[in-house]
Design a protein around this motif. Structure first.
Motif, PDB file in Angstrom:
ATOM      1  N   SER A   7       0.822  -1.197   0.000  1.00  0.00           N
ATOM      2  CA  SER A   7       0.000   0.000   0.000  1.00  0.00           C
ATOM      3  C   SER A   7       0.862   1.256   0.000  1.00  0.00           C
ATOM      4  O   SER A   7       1.698   1.443   0.882  1.00  0.00           O
ATOM      5  CB  SER A   7      -0.903   0.001   1.229  1.00  0.00           C
ATOM      6  OG  SER A   7      -1.461   1.276   1.412  1.00  0.00           O
ATOM      7  N   ARG A  17       2.901  11.189   9.635  1.00  0.00           N
ATOM      8  CA  ARG A  17       3.186  11.104  11.078  1.00  0.00           C
ATOM      9  C   ARG A  17       4.644  11.478  11.350  1.00  0.00           C
ATOM     10  O   ARG A  17       4.954  12.151  12.335  1.00  0.00           O
ATOM     11  CB  ARG A  17       2.887   9.680  11.603  1.00  0.00           C
ATOM     12  CG  ARG A  17       1.402   9.320  11.558  1.00  0.00           C
ATOM     13  CD  ARG A  17       1.099   8.031  12.324  1.00  0.00           C
ATOM     14  NE  ARG A  17       1.613   6.830  11.696  1.00  0.00           N
ATOM     15  CZ  ARG A  17       0.949   6.061  10.849  1.00  0.00           C
ATOM     16  NH1 ARG A  17      -0.296   6.366  10.520  1.00  0.00           N
ATOM     17  NH2 ARG A  17       1.490   4.980  10.326  1.00  0.00           N
ATOM     18  N   ASP A 149      -6.504 -10.548   2.664  1.00  0.00           N
ATOM     19  CA  ASP A 149      -7.035  -9.637   1.641  1.00  0.00           C
ATOM     20  C   ASP A 149      -8.552  -9.609   1.843  1.00  0.00           C
ATOM     21  O   ASP A 149      -9.226 -10.602   1.596  1.00  0.00           O
ATOM     22  CB  ASP A 149      -6.666 -10.151   0.241  1.00  0.00           C
ATOM     23  CG  ASP A 149      -7.202  -9.240  -0.847  1.00  0.00           C
ATOM     24  OD1 ASP A 149      -8.080  -8.388  -0.561  1.00  0.00           O
ATOM     25  OD2 ASP A 149      -6.752  -9.382  -2.002  1.00  0.00           O
ATOM     26  N   GLU A 151     -10.890  -8.452   0.262  1.00  0.00           N
ATOM     27  CA  GLU A 151     -11.752  -8.655  -0.912  1.00  0.00           C
ATOM     28  C   GLU A 151     -12.013 -10.140  -1.163  1.00  0.00           C
ATOM     29  O   GLU A 151     -13.005 -10.496  -1.772  1.00  0.00           O
ATOM     30  CB  GLU A 151     -11.125  -8.032  -2.168  1.00  0.00           C
ATOM     31  CG  GLU A 151     -10.861  -6.530  -2.092  1.00  0.00           C
ATOM     32  CD  GLU A 151     -12.133  -5.670  -1.985  1.00  0.00           C
ATOM     33  OE1 GLU A 151     -13.254  -6.219  -2.025  1.00  0.00           O
ATOM     34  OE2 GLU A 151     -11.977  -4.437  -1.848  1.00  0.00           O
ATOM     35  N   LEU A 175      -8.429   1.973  10.530  1.00  0.00           N
ATOM     36  CA  LEU A 175      -8.210   3.380  10.174  1.00  0.00           C
ATOM     37  C   LEU A 175      -7.671   3.539   8.754  1.00  0.00           C
ATOM     38  O   LEU A 175      -6.798   2.786   8.307  1.00  0.00           O
ATOM     39  CB  LEU A 175      -7.197   4.002  11.147  1.00  0.00           C
ATOM     40  CG  LEU A 175      -7.567   3.951  12.631  1.00  0.00           C
ATOM     41  CD1 LEU A 175      -6.463   4.583  13.470  1.00  0.00           C
ATOM     42  CD2 LEU A 175      -8.897   4.647  12.897  1.00  0.00           C
ATOM     43  N   ILE A 181     -11.713  -0.170  -0.038  1.00  0.00           N
ATOM     44  CA  ILE A 181     -12.271  -1.517  -0.135  1.00  0.00           C
ATOM     45  C   ILE A 181     -13.701  -1.405  -0.647  1.00  0.00           C
ATOM     46  O   ILE A 181     -14.396  -0.435  -0.339  1.00  0.00           O
ATOM     47  CB  ILE A 181     -12.208  -2.175   1.266  1.00  0.00           C
ATOM     48  CG1 ILE A 181     -10.739  -2.364   1.638  1.00  0.00           C
ATOM     49  CG2 ILE A 181     -12.934  -3.506   1.318  1.00  0.00           C
ATOM     50  CD1 ILE A 181     -10.513  -2.623   3.074  1.00  0.00           C
TER      51      ILE A 181
HETATM   52  C1  LIG Z   1      -4.013   4.236   4.138  1.00  0.00           C
HETATM   53  S1  LIG Z   1      -3.450   2.698   4.710  1.00  0.00           S
HETATM   54  C2  LIG Z   1      -3.844   2.871   6.434  1.00  0.00           C
HETATM   55  C3  LIG Z   1      -2.826   2.223   7.282  1.00  0.00           C
HETATM   56  C4  LIG Z   1      -2.955   2.506   8.779  1.00  0.00           C
HETATM   57  N1  LIG Z   1      -4.193   2.011   9.338  1.00  0.00           N
HETATM   58  C5  LIG Z   1      -2.806   3.986   9.058  1.00  0.00           C
HETATM   59  O1  LIG Z   1      -3.764   4.625   9.501  1.00  0.00           O
HETATM   60  O2  LIG Z   1      -1.700   4.495   8.824  1.00  0.00           O
HETATM   61  C6  LIG Z   1      -4.646   1.531   4.099  1.00  0.00           C
HETATM   62  C7  LIG Z   1      -4.371   0.108   4.547  1.00  0.00           C
HETATM   63  O3  LIG Z   1      -5.426  -0.723   4.047  1.00  0.00           O
HETATM   64  C8  LIG Z   1      -4.851  -1.932   3.567  1.00  0.00           C
HETATM   65  N2  LIG Z   1      -5.710  -2.520   2.535  1.00  0.00           N
HETATM   66  C9  LIG Z   1      -6.158  -1.950   1.396  1.00  0.00           C
HETATM   67  N3  LIG Z   1      -6.883  -2.847   0.687  1.00  0.00           N
HETATM   68  C10 LIG Z   1      -6.873  -3.993   1.424  1.00  0.00           C
HETATM   69  C11 LIG Z   1      -7.416  -5.284   1.235  1.00  0.00           C
HETATM   70  N4  LIG Z   1      -8.131  -5.582   0.137  1.00  0.00           N
HETATM   71  N5  LIG Z   1      -7.194  -6.226   2.184  1.00  0.00           N
HETATM   72  C12 LIG Z   1      -6.477  -5.953   3.293  1.00  0.00           C
HETATM   73  N6  LIG Z   1      -5.926  -4.747   3.533  1.00  0.00           N
HETATM   74  C13 LIG Z   1      -6.122  -3.783   2.598  1.00  0.00           C
HETATM   75  C14 LIG Z   1      -3.503  -1.526   3.000  1.00  0.00           C
HETATM   76  O4  LIG Z   1      -2.608  -2.606   2.908  1.00  0.00           O
HETATM   77  C15 LIG Z   1      -3.064  -0.458   4.000  1.00  0.00           C
HETATM   78  O5  LIG Z   1      -2.292  -0.990   5.039  1.00  0.00           O
END
Ligand SMILES: C[S@@+](CC[C@H](N)C(=O)[O-])C[C@H]1O[C@@H](n2cnc3c(N)ncnc32)[C@H](O)[C@@H]1O
Length: 293
Positions: A7, A17, A149, A151, A175, A181
């Motif tokens: 990501s 941060r 994942d 999805e 968060l 998604i």
């Molecule tokens: C913007 S980041 C947020 C990370 C963290 N929670 C933060 O606030 O810094 C979005 C997160 O959603 C996860 N993500 C996006 N699509 C996903 C999926 N289909 N399955 C699992 N995780 C997913 C990404 O890997 C990423 O870690």
């Protein structure tokens, strides 16, 4: 999110941060001294140089500050609620879509009190593990990684592979993630959280609202900026919600709503008195729920 790519928005969140602590004047909304270790060399350069930061935020990434403050405020909000939950005896913290969250590394003081489960997309999690190894950081003993994942996989099955205990309350945070998604996966995953969460468990999340909730042309422009910001990183906004109906839909899954906090109230909570900026990204609400019996 692209199937085999880590990501990039998680990296941006860690960068925000890091920048906040390194180059922005106190008071700090959220202190994450590990964030800069997780960011790219370009972001680390910004962290080392206030002038580069000013050029970046005023010229290159104009409009980035409302996003930066949203990222800081959501982390602060979640961990403030988490601290209270831990004080009341909750001993499991499940970070859904963890990205480059550093809680387990930052809060070693809580290592004996809380077990931490980081759930994330396999590609993002593998990349984080590689980074941790390269940094030579020892993994906290109370931390477990769970790759999923959303999805294509169910949260319940994934979490059951870990030492998570269904028979005790936990604190779930999700968060900066619902946005990327599909709506059906958001509700399927929330339903699974409801299934595995013991009564009294808590859930904090942030969710993006539809553009018709923008209160002005300036806010509408910010919504568009956020869409471009995430789409450019290969993670377009897929799920936007209504701030009245979304909490009701979550409650129907077996939760009660504790707080649903608008961007205006977030700004009052976290930015009042600041001289460097006065408003948080107007498109995201924070919500706090408790699992009912
Ligand atoms: C913007 S980041 C947020 C990370 C963290 N929670 C933060 O606030 O810094 C979005 C997160 O959603 C996860 N993500 C996006 N699509 C996903 C999926 N289909 N399955 C699992 N995780 C997913 C990404 O890997 C990423 O870690």
């Amino acid at each position: 999110m692209k199937a085999h790519h880590r990501s990039r928005t998680a990296e941006s969140a860690a960068a925000m941060r890091a920048v906040h602590l390194a180059v922005m004047a106190p008071p700090h909304i959220f202190r994450d001294p590990y964030a800069h270790l997780f960011t790219s060399p370009g972001w680390r350069l910004i962290c080392r140089n206030r002038l580069v930061f000013i050029i970046d935020t005023r010229i290159i990434y104009r409009g980035m500050l409302p996003i930066l403050f949203q990222i800081l405020a959501r982390a602060r909000f979640a961990e403030d609620q988490l601290d209270k939950a831990i004080a009341s005896g909750i001993d499991q913290y499940i970070i859904v879509g963890a990205g480059l969250d550093s809680f387990a590394f930052r809060r070693k003081d809580l290592a004996e009190k809380v077990r931490v489960f980081e759930l994330d997309h396999p590609a993002s999690q593998a990349s984080k593990k590689r980074r941790l190894k390269k940094l030579g950081l020892e993994l906290p003993k109370n931390l477990e990684f769970v790759s999923i994942d959303f999805e294509v996989q169910g949260l319940k099955d994934a979490l059951m592979e870990s030492s998570y205990a269904c028979g005790r309350p936990g604190f779930f945070s999700w968060l900066g993630s619902l946005h990327y998604i599909t709506e059906s996966s958001v509700f399927r995953t929330l339903g699974a959280i409801a299934e595995v969460a013991y009564p009294g468990s808590e859930l904090v999340l942030d969710y993006a609202v539809t553009e018709d909730h923008a209160a002005s042309d300036e806010e509408r422009a910010m919504f568009k900026k956020l869409q471009r910001f995430t789409a450019r990183r290969g993670e377009p906004l897929l799920s936007l919600f209504d701030p009245q109906t979304f909490p009701e839909q979550v409650c129907e899954l077996g939760f009660e709503l504790i707080q649903n906090i608008s961007p205006r109230v977030q700004t009052e909570m976290y930015l009042s008195g600041r001289k460097d900026y006065h408003s948080i990204m107007p498109s995201s609400y924070f919500a706090h729920f408790r699992k009912t019996s």
